[in-house]
Design a protein around this motif. Structure first.
Motif, PDB file in Angstrom:
ATOM      1  N   ARG A  26       0.841  -1.201   0.000  1.00 41.33           N
ATOM      2  CA  ARG A  26       0.000   0.000   0.000  1.00 41.33           C
ATOM      3  C   ARG A  26       0.877   1.252   0.000  1.00 41.33           C
ATOM      4  NH1 ARG A  26      -4.046   1.973   4.845  1.00 41.33           N
ATOM      5  NH2 ARG A  26      -5.485   0.356   4.085  1.00 41.33           N
ATOM      6  N   ARG A  27       1.906   1.258   0.860  1.00 45.95           N
ATOM      7  CA  ARG A  27       2.804   2.406   0.934  1.00 45.95           C
ATOM      8  C   ARG A  27       3.490   2.668  -0.405  1.00 45.95           C
ATOM      9  NH1 ARG A  27       8.067   2.646   4.829  1.00 45.95           N
ATOM     10  NH2 ARG A  27       8.661   1.035   3.334  1.00 45.95           N
ATOM     11  N   GLY A  28       3.782   1.581  -1.149  1.00 42.38           N
ATOM     12  CA  GLY A  28       4.429   1.726  -2.446  1.00 42.38           C
ATOM     13  C   GLY A  28       3.469   1.992  -3.590  1.00 42.38           C
ATOM     14  N   GLY A  29       2.194   2.109  -3.290  1.00 44.08           N
ATOM     15  CA  GLY A  29       1.210   2.433  -4.319  1.00 44.08           C
ATOM     16  C   GLY A  29       0.769   1.252  -5.154  1.00 44.08           C
ATOM     17  N   VAL A  30       1.127   0.032  -4.745  1.00 47.99           N
ATOM     18  CA  VAL A  30       0.723  -1.148  -5.507  1.00 47.99           C
ATOM     19  C   VAL A  30      -0.758  -1.438  -5.312  1.00 47.99           C
ATOM     20  CG1 VAL A  30       1.086  -3.630  -5.806  1.00 47.99           C
ATOM     21  CG2 VAL A  30       3.040  -2.113  -5.426  1.00 47.99           C
ATOM     22  N   CYS A  31      -1.245  -1.261  -4.088  1.00 52.89           N
ATOM     23  CA  CYS A  31      -2.670  -1.476  -3.835  1.00 52.89           C
ATOM     24  C   CYS A  31      -3.235  -0.252  -3.110  1.00 52.89           C
ATOM     25  CB  CYS A  31      -2.904  -2.747  -3.025  1.00 52.89           C
ATOM     26  SG  CYS A  31      -1.952  -2.871  -1.499  1.00 52.89           S
ATOM     27  N   GLY A  32      -4.538  -0.056  -3.226  1.00 49.08           N
ATOM     28  CA  GLY A  32      -5.171   1.121  -2.666  1.00 49.08           C
ATOM     29  C   GLY A  32      -5.471   0.994  -1.189  1.00 49.08           C
ATOM     30  N   ASN A  33      -5.981   2.078  -0.603  1.00 49.98           N
ATOM     31  CA  ASN A  33      -6.246   2.125   0.830  1.00 49.98           C
ATOM     32  C   ASN A  33      -7.361   1.188   1.266  1.00 49.98           C
ATOM     33  OD1 ASN A  33      -4.252   4.018   1.155  1.00 49.98           O
ATOM     34  ND2 ASN A  33      -5.663   5.776   1.127  1.00 49.98           N
ATOM     35  N   SER A  34      -8.232   0.792   0.349  1.00 49.21           N
ATOM     36  CA  SER A  34      -9.338  -0.093   0.715  1.00 49.21           C
ATOM     37  C   SER A  34      -8.988  -1.565   0.543  1.00 49.21           C
ATOM     38  CB  SER A  34     -10.579   0.232  -0.125  1.00 49.21           C
ATOM     39  OG  SER A  34     -10.320  -0.013  -1.496  1.00 49.21           O
ATOM     40  N   PHE A  35      -7.810  -1.843   0.045  1.00 45.11           N
ATOM     41  CA  PHE A  35      -7.430  -3.231  -0.227  1.00 45.11           C
ATOM     42  C   PHE A  35      -7.217  -3.998   1.082  1.00 45.11           C
ATOM     43  CE2 PHE A  35      -4.490  -6.705  -0.994  1.00 45.11           C
ATOM     44  CZ  PHE A  35      -5.004  -7.284  -2.147  1.00 45.11           C
ATOM     45  N   GLY A  36      -7.759  -5.188   1.147  1.00 47.66           N
ATOM     46  CA  GLY A  36      -7.538  -6.088   2.272  1.00 47.66           C
ATOM     47  C   GLY A  36      -7.566  -7.518   1.783  1.00 47.66           C
ATOM     48  N   VAL A  37      -7.274  -8.481   2.640  1.00 48.03           N
ATOM     49  CA  VAL A  37      -7.251  -9.873   2.230  1.00 48.03           C
ATOM     50  C   VAL A  37      -7.645 -10.801   3.379  1.00 48.03           C
ATOM     51  CG1 VAL A  37      -5.572  -9.815   0.327  1.00 48.03           C
ATOM     52  CG2 VAL A  37      -4.751  -9.889   2.683  1.00 48.03           C
ATOM     53  N   ASP A  38      -8.252 -11.916   3.008  1.00 49.87           N
ATOM     54  CA  ASP A  38      -8.365 -13.082   3.867  1.00 49.87           C
ATOM     55  C   ASP A  38      -7.312 -14.070   3.390  1.00 49.87           C
ATOM     56  OD1 ASP A  38     -10.556 -12.016   5.201  1.00 49.87           O
ATOM     57  OD2 ASP A  38     -12.002 -13.005   3.883  1.00 49.87           O
ATOM     58  N   VAL A  39      -6.564 -14.660   4.322  1.00 52.35           N
ATOM     59  CA  VAL A  39      -5.450 -15.536   3.957  1.00 52.35           C
ATOM     60  C   VAL A  39      -5.451 -16.775   4.836  1.00 52.35           C
ATOM     61  CG1 VAL A  39      -2.938 -15.732   3.707  1.00 52.35           C
ATOM     62  CG2 VAL A  39      -4.056 -13.517   3.322  1.00 52.35           C
ATOM     63  N   ALA A  40      -5.333 -17.943   4.214  1.00 51.63           N
ATOM     64  CA  ALA A  40      -5.088 -19.197   4.924  1.00 51.63           C
ATOM     65  C   ALA A  40      -3.738 -19.729   4.469  1.00 51.63           C
ATOM     66  CB  ALA A  40      -6.182 -20.211   4.650  1.00 51.63           C
ATOM     67  N   VAL A  41      -2.927 -20.193   5.427  1.00 51.32           N
ATOM     68  CA  VAL A  41      -1.530 -20.546   5.171  1.00 51.32           C
ATOM     69  C   VAL A  41      -1.282 -22.024   5.415  1.00 51.32           C
ATOM     70  CG1 VAL A  41       0.870 -20.035   5.779  1.00 51.32           C
ATOM     71  CG2 VAL A  41      -0.878 -18.235   5.966  1.00 51.32           C
ATOM     72  N   VAL A  42      -0.499 -22.633   4.527  1.00 47.72           N
ATOM     73  CA  VAL A  42      -0.003 -23.998   4.694  1.00 47.72           C
ATOM     74  C   VAL A  42       1.478 -23.987   4.333  1.00 47.72           C
ATOM     75  CG1 VAL A  42      -0.065 -26.349   3.772  1.00 47.72           C
ATOM     76  CG2 VAL A  42      -2.187 -25.153   4.245  1.00 47.72           C
ATOM     77  N   SER A  43       2.286 -24.725   5.096  1.00 44.80           N
ATOM     78  CA  SER A  43       3.723 -24.740   4.829  1.00 44.80           C
ATOM     79  C   SER A  43       4.280 -26.149   4.895  1.00 44.80           C
ATOM     80  CB  SER A  43       4.465 -23.867   5.855  1.00 44.80           C
ATOM     81  OG  SER A  43       5.857 -23.904   5.602  1.00 44.80           O
TER      82      SER A  43
END
Length: 419
Positions: A133-150
């Motif tokens: 967001r700080r680098g301008g790649v995504c906007g201020n309203s951008f968010g995500v749901d994330v599930a992780v597997v490793s």
């Protein structure tokens, strides 16, 4: 930070009879991309009750040589592992973040992300969105749901933090339509470094993010931290009858307890005293001008390690792969004695591998625990592993686990398409 291995059924114990006693050597297998994708998607559905937009993954790594020099503008030769971290991701439009892994859950907002907040494994995910967001790649309203597997082993120092960051970074880039060609991946790597340094407060360099985003199967990656450039270096161990044995000592790997940061400060102080931008521009002879034996030892490791990388490159380019072994061992001795980042578990692994006939061995990663590597004849992999295990038990140390590392790992990639 190591996100940790949480996949079932891919730790493979192998029993060997030695002196009338069954010795079980534990091998950690990688998960295939299809299994990673299915497991991550299942975790997402269980956590959020809906389908993800897609699944992305990035590899862990071992560093062949070039340790603790990335923040000194030096050269490193990491290799991507087949073991990866995957993220199932769904875009949000409310600036909220929801993360789920086998380690727990975290919910928050991008606006709440700040140095040290959140802490632990969520910092690496939240930091990526914050930096992009700080680098301008995504906007201020951008968010995500994330599930992780490793499938990267827990506590092994094999850079599951960078794998986690880079998997989410490539996911965000795909979701918002920003470039993911090599130039775009360079931008993403910088965002991941900013996340790790600025939010997770781990003062690492950029080597891990470079290999996770820009590595190539069948190659090591020459990472020049002075100018940020990378170059693939062909590495065919199998053709030379060799293998790289990765030894997870299971000594907890910590980069945020102050020791790593102290080493980095020492290196930067030495450069300031010598009047050079980084120690890459210093010679071993100049280190006597520091007037401080500790700084001189720290500096000697950095200066000589960069030269060992150069010599390793010369040997690889001339086809003398087997001859890099003594350079690996010299690197470990320097890290142990001058930089003081080894530990009994790492020294035990290296000593045992060498005694069992390895061509060279060294700790890999930031140190203070984690993993070691040994360059061995392919036919001797299990025998050397058995000797390492036996030596650990003789010294009263925890049983290590083992990975077989070729150079088959591939860089951050999308495993399933966005619908």
């Amino acid at each position: 930070m190591d996100l940790g291995h949480d996949a079932g059924g891919d730790r493979q114990p192998v029993a060997r009879r030695r002196d009338g006693i069954d010795v079980v050597t534990e091998w950690v297998a990688a998960m295939a991309d299809a299994e990673l994708a299915a497991t991550a998607a299942d975790r997402f559905r269980a956590a959020f009750g809906d389908e993800p937009d897609g699944v992305w993954a990035a590899p862990g790594r071992v560093n062949l040589i070039g340790e603790h020099v990335d923040y000194a503008g030096g050269l490193s030769l990491p290799i991507a592992l087949a073991h990866s971290t995957a993220v199932a991701v769904r875009e949000r439009t409310d600036g909220r973040l929801r993360f789920r892994s086998h380690l727990g859950a975290w919910d928050g907002a991008v606006d709440e992300v700040a140095p040290g907040e959140p802490s632990g494994w969520p910092a690496y995910l939240a930091g990526v969105v914050w930096a992009m967001r700080r680098g301008g790649v995504c906007g201020n309203s951008f968010g995500v749901d994330v599930a992780v597997v490793s499938s990267v082993p827990v506590g092994a120092g094999l850079s599951s933090s960078a794998a986690l960051e880079c998997a989410l970074a490539i996911a965000v880039a795909d979701l918002v339509g920003t470039p993911t060609d090599d130039a775009g991946r360079c931008v993403l790597a910088a965002a991941c470094v900013a996340a790790e340094n600025g939010i997770a407060l781990a003062p690492t360099g950029g080597m891990d993010q470079a290999i996770a985003l820009r590595g190539r199967a069948g190659h090591a990656l020459l990472v020049d931290s002075g100018d940020g450039s990378v170059a693939p270096v062909p590495l065919d161990l199998a053709a030379a009858g060799l293998a790289l044995l990765v030894i997870d000592t299971r000594a907890p790997h910590r980069l945020v307890d102050g020791q790593y940061a102290e080493r980095r400060r020492s290196v930067e102080t030495a450069a300031t005293v010598l009047g050079v931008p980084t120690l890459r521009y210093a010679s071993e002879g100049e280190l006597g001008q520091l007037g401080d034996l500790l700084l001189a030892r720290r500096g000697r490791h950095v200066v000589t390690e960069i030269e060992r990388v150069r010599e390793t490159l010369r040997l690889l380019e001339s086809g003398n792969v087997r001859d890099i072994g003594p350079l690996l061992t010299a690197s470990h001795i320097s890290l142990r004695d001058d930089f003081e980042v080894s530990c009994p578990e790492l020294d035990s692994a290296v000593d045992a591998a060498l005694a069992a006939g390895a061509h060279g061995a060294r700790m890999t990663g930031g140190g203070f625990g984690g993993s070691a590597i040994a360059l061995v004849d392919a036919a001797d992999v299990e025998r050397v592993a058995g000797q390492v295990l036996s030596n650990a038990r003789t010294r009263g140390l925890v049983d290590p686990a083992f990975l077989r590392s070729g150079t088959g790992g591939v860089a951050a990639r999308r495993l399933t398409p966005v619908p």
